[in-house]
Structure formats: structure tokens, C-alpha cells
Design an enzyme around this catalytic site. Sequence first.
Site, PDB file in Angstrom:
ATOM      1  N   ASP A 177      -4.719 -10.242 -11.055  1.00 45.70           N
ATOM      2  CA  ASP A 177      -3.802  -9.149 -11.358  1.00 45.70           C
ATOM      3  C   ASP A 177      -4.514  -8.434 -12.501  1.00 45.70           C
ATOM      4  OD1 ASP A 177      -1.891  -7.541 -12.743  1.00 45.70           O
ATOM      5  OD2 ASP A 177      -0.328  -8.569 -11.610  1.00 45.70           O
ATOM      6  N   HIS A 178      -5.130  -7.305 -12.208  1.00 48.13           N
ATOM      7  CA  HIS A 178      -6.046  -6.760 -13.214  1.00 48.13           C
ATOM      8  C   HIS A 178      -5.331  -6.304 -14.488  1.00 48.13           C
ATOM      9  CE1 HIS A 178      -4.922  -2.836 -11.571  1.00 48.13           C
ATOM     10  NE2 HIS A 178      -5.452  -2.286 -12.633  1.00 48.13           N
ATOM     11  N   HIS A 240       2.011  -6.153 -11.251  1.00 42.34           N
ATOM     12  CA  HIS A 240       1.752  -5.714 -12.625  1.00 42.34           C
ATOM     13  C   HIS A 240       3.021  -5.607 -13.490  1.00 42.34           C
ATOM     14  CE1 HIS A 240      -1.923  -4.902 -10.621  1.00 42.34           C
ATOM     15  NE2 HIS A 240      -1.633  -3.686 -10.181  1.00 42.34           N
TER      16      HIS A 240
HETATM   17  C1  BG6 Z   1      -3.483  -1.089  -8.404  1.00 43.15           C
HETATM   18  C2  BG6 Z   1      -2.712  -0.309  -7.384  1.00 43.15           C
HETATM   19  O1  BG6 Z   1      -3.150  -2.445  -8.337  1.00 43.15           O
HETATM   20  O2  BG6 Z   1      -3.192  -0.586  -9.684  1.00 43.15           O
HETATM   21  C3  BG6 Z   1      -3.022   1.175  -7.485  1.00 43.15           C
HETATM   22  O3  BG6 Z   1      -3.031  -0.764  -6.088  1.00 43.15           O
HETATM   23  C4  BG6 Z   1      -2.815   1.650  -8.897  1.00 43.15           C
HETATM   24  O4  BG6 Z   1      -2.238   1.925  -6.589  1.00 43.15           O
HETATM   25  C5  BG6 Z   1      -3.533   0.756  -9.886  1.00 43.15           C
HETATM   26  O5  BG6 Z   1      -3.311   2.971  -8.979  1.00 43.15           O
HETATM   27  C6  BG6 Z   1      -3.211   1.137 -11.308  1.00 43.15           C
HETATM   28  O6  BG6 Z   1      -4.067   0.446 -12.157  1.00 43.15           O
HETATM   29  P1  BG6 Z   1      -4.513   1.051 -13.538  1.00 43.15           P
HETATM   30  O7  BG6 Z   1      -5.382   0.006 -14.154  1.00 43.15           O
HETATM   31  O8  BG6 Z   1      -5.241   2.324 -13.253  1.00 43.15           O
HETATM   32  O9  BG6 Z   1      -3.254   1.302 -14.297  1.00 43.15           O
END
Ligand code: BG6
Length: 488
Positions: A177-178, A240
Site C-alpha cells: 500500500d504505497h 489508502h
Molecule cells: C493509487 C490509485 O493506488 O493511488 C490511483 O490506484 C491514485 O488511482 C493513486 O491516483 C494516488 O496515489 P498518490 O501517491 O499519487 O496520492
Amino acid sequence: IQLPKAIIIIFGATGDLAKRKLFPSIYRLYQSGKIGEEFAVVGVARRPWTNETFRENVKESVENAVSVNSDLTSFTSHFYYHPFDVSNQSSYHSLKSLLSDLDEKYQTEGNRVFYLAMAPEFFGIIANNLKEHGLKDTNGWTRLVIEKPFGHDLASAQKLNDEIRAAFDEEQIYRIDHYLGKEMVQNIEVIRFANALFEHLWNNRFISNIQITSSESLGVEDRGNYYETSGALRDMVQNHMLQMVALLAMEPPIKLTTDEIRSEKIKVLRALRPIQENEVDSYFVRGQYTKGIINGKEVIGYREEANVDPDSNTETFVAGKILIDNYRWAGVPFYIRTGKRMKEKSTKIVVEFKDIPMNLYFKKESDRVPNLLVIHIQPDEGITLHLNAKKAGVSSEATPIKLSYNNNGIDGMNTPEAYERLLYDCMQGDATNFTHWDEVALSWAYVDPISNAWSRKKAAFPNYEAGSMGPKEADELLAKDGFHWWPI
Ligand code: BG6
């Protein structure tokens, strides 16, 4: 700490994620000396590329993402390409012998990261073939990194999990989960538990509500196909947003170990008050953007995007009120909202404190502002504390003031990319910032009734203009509790 030694095998190496995130992250680890020369990367995908084509691609991707001031040849020489067919057994045989050769050449001691950066329908079959064909039988460690989406609902996630668990143990599985790799998301825990000033107030006696906003200005870009089957609830909330809720709400861990931290997060997810299908409308709001103007540029509506049904019922915005039924949080709503094509790209958490019983320092009741703690996740990284102080010179009236701390400013450098940190953690065997199966399962169990209710009933879409902060119902959600979204 010893530099990690390993071969990273990327399935889906010709894809977008590898190009945008993984190659640049590996480069930054190399450049900063977090990995030495004892590593290799094997790119695996269908296309019949050669090592040279692959290395050229890696070079390009790194140059696009990071400022490079040296020759990349020695870096890219660690990269190998292996053309591959997921269900062809001989593909695994030849991969196995390539890995043994590289193990020897780079002294990687049998350590392997299998990184699945491709369509989830292949996760199970690949994991099983890796086991069947002995690619996991080494003298070192083997780990499996899995990208989202981890299932589509609880049942499909369970099925996927059973498949990969047949080949890998829970301790070997690193579910990405980045958001958990973001500097300020990791900072939530420290801000809370390293400060007497906050932790003693961090409960239902002193906090009135918590608001988490993750807005994006981009639309669905070229991901219409995927997004149509997902929507904002599955794409952002199940993972997230709920992860941020868990970090904000969890009890202090007794030790900073993976198991202790995860188990505190799991307890929060277990305490989420389930929403029944027939009450979804009282707790959650969905939206879909229509055309509008963002940064002075006109953009099209969701239904006009490529690979999107012109009559689509997919939500591109979600706002929700989440309740946590435990001693600390009973009665404190956690409001979340996230969406595409909103006013700006920003992720922020606002903790709103309750008013003091009597405040003599504001002439008008309406001038009174509560204390807020704002945690800026991105693009700014830092915290702002909103307090009240005396208006200079003028009798004893109060005025709001802000204390700010900017994370990037102090360090004078960009914080590491989420992926860089997570890859490094995985190579070190630290799974703290990856999601345990129980977290995934509980999160799906929470969102499933919401998506079920929504798929059953067509929404009055589109209902918010691109460039806005979502449909008006998202404001009403808070207004009926006597709150409002703090401006981002
Ligand atoms: C991803 C989603 O997990 O997270 C995307 O699949 C989204 O749709 C992205 O744009 C948002 O990540 P960040 O790091 O740009 O806030």
C-alpha cells in the site's frame, strides 16, 4: 546494517509501474549506497525483448524520473530481461537457471524478491509455479511483493490470498500500500506517540472529529478499463484511506515491531462500525465528475473518457463518515473524502479539537475557531497547529495563529519516494509498512456493503464539476453533525 543482497524479479517489467516507480527507486537506492554491487534485477514480461532493449528502457525511465549526473552503464548492467509466458512451464525452468547464474555472478546468496507488478489474475498461478519449479528453494530468503488491487471484494481477495498462501507463508508476503511508504504517513505514529502534547488529548474527550482528504486533480487518464471495475471506493478507500484511519486511531504499540504495530492497526479495523446496506446513504456519498475547469484548462467529464461507459455508474469521488466503536473513539466521527478531478492534488489530515467550556476572548461566537492540528501528507509535508493568541495591541481579544513545520524545508532534500523505501524495507525483511492479510480482509468487509448498495442502485451521475471539491452532499454529510470540511 549490512547492505541487502538480492535478485529482484519484476513480473510485468514492461509495464507502467516498473517504468514510473520501480526502476527509478532501485536507482536511488543504488545511488545513495543503500544497495551495493551485489544485486541484480530480472525483468519478466511477454514481449520478446533483449537485455539491451531492457537496459535502454531502464535508462530512459531513470533519466525521466531522477536527476542523473553520472553514466548509467554500470547501474543498468545489473538488469536482465527474461521473456516469459505465465502458463508455460518451460518459462519457469529457464528463469530458474538464469537466477542461479546471477546468484553466483552477483553473490546474492539465494535472496530473492519476486515482485508482481501485473494483472492480479496471474498472481496465484505465478506464485504456485515459482514454488512448483523450485524457484523458492534457495539458501537465502524469498519474498513475494504484491501490488494492488488485492481482490475486488472480500470473497475474491480471500480466494487470491488462499492461492498465494499455498506457495508463500504470510511472513514472506509483502502487500504494497504505497501510502504506507510516504514520509508523512509514517510520521503520524511519531507525531502522536512521541509528543505528550498530543497523545494525552488524542481521544473522544478532546477531539471532536478527524477529517482526511485525498484529492486529485488528474482524471482517470488511460486507466478507464481498470477504473470502471474499481471506482474510488475500491481504488482509494479500501486501502489508502482506511490505512490512514488505522494509523490515526490505533493505540500506542508496546514495541516498534512489525507484529505489534500491525496488531494495533488490526484492532482499529475490527472496531469499525459496520455499515448495513440499507443505511449506506446516511454515511457515504458518491460522486462522478462532469466537465469543468482545472488550473485554467477545460477538462472532459468522466463519461467522456476513453474506455468508460457513456452511462457509467462508477464513482470517481467518495466521502464517508466512519465510526470506531472503542473506548477511545466512541462518538468521534472520522470523515474521509477522496476523488479524481478535484480542485487540486493534496492529501491532508485535520484533527479538530473540542472547544473549551468557556472562551471570553472572542467578541462574536462566530469568530471562535477551534484548535486544529493539520498533518500535510502531500505535496507539502509537515504539520500546522492552529491556535488562538492575543490580537496585538487590542484589548484582550483573541485571533487565530498558526505554527507550522515544513518537513522538506528542514531536511533540505526531497524525502525518499514511497516505493524506494518500501523496496528497501522488503529487502531488509521489514514488513511493518506492508498490509497484513487481516487488514486487507477487514477493510474489504467494511467496504463491501457500501459497494453492494451502490451497484444495486443507479446514482444520479454526474454530480460534481471537475475542479470542485465534490458534490454538495459531501458537505451536507458533515453539516448534519454540525461540522464542515476545513478548507484544504
Ligand atoms: C493509487 C490509485 O493506488 O493511488 C490511483 O490506484 C491514485 O488511482 C493513486 O491516483 C494516488 O496515489 P498518490 O501517491 O499519487 O496520492
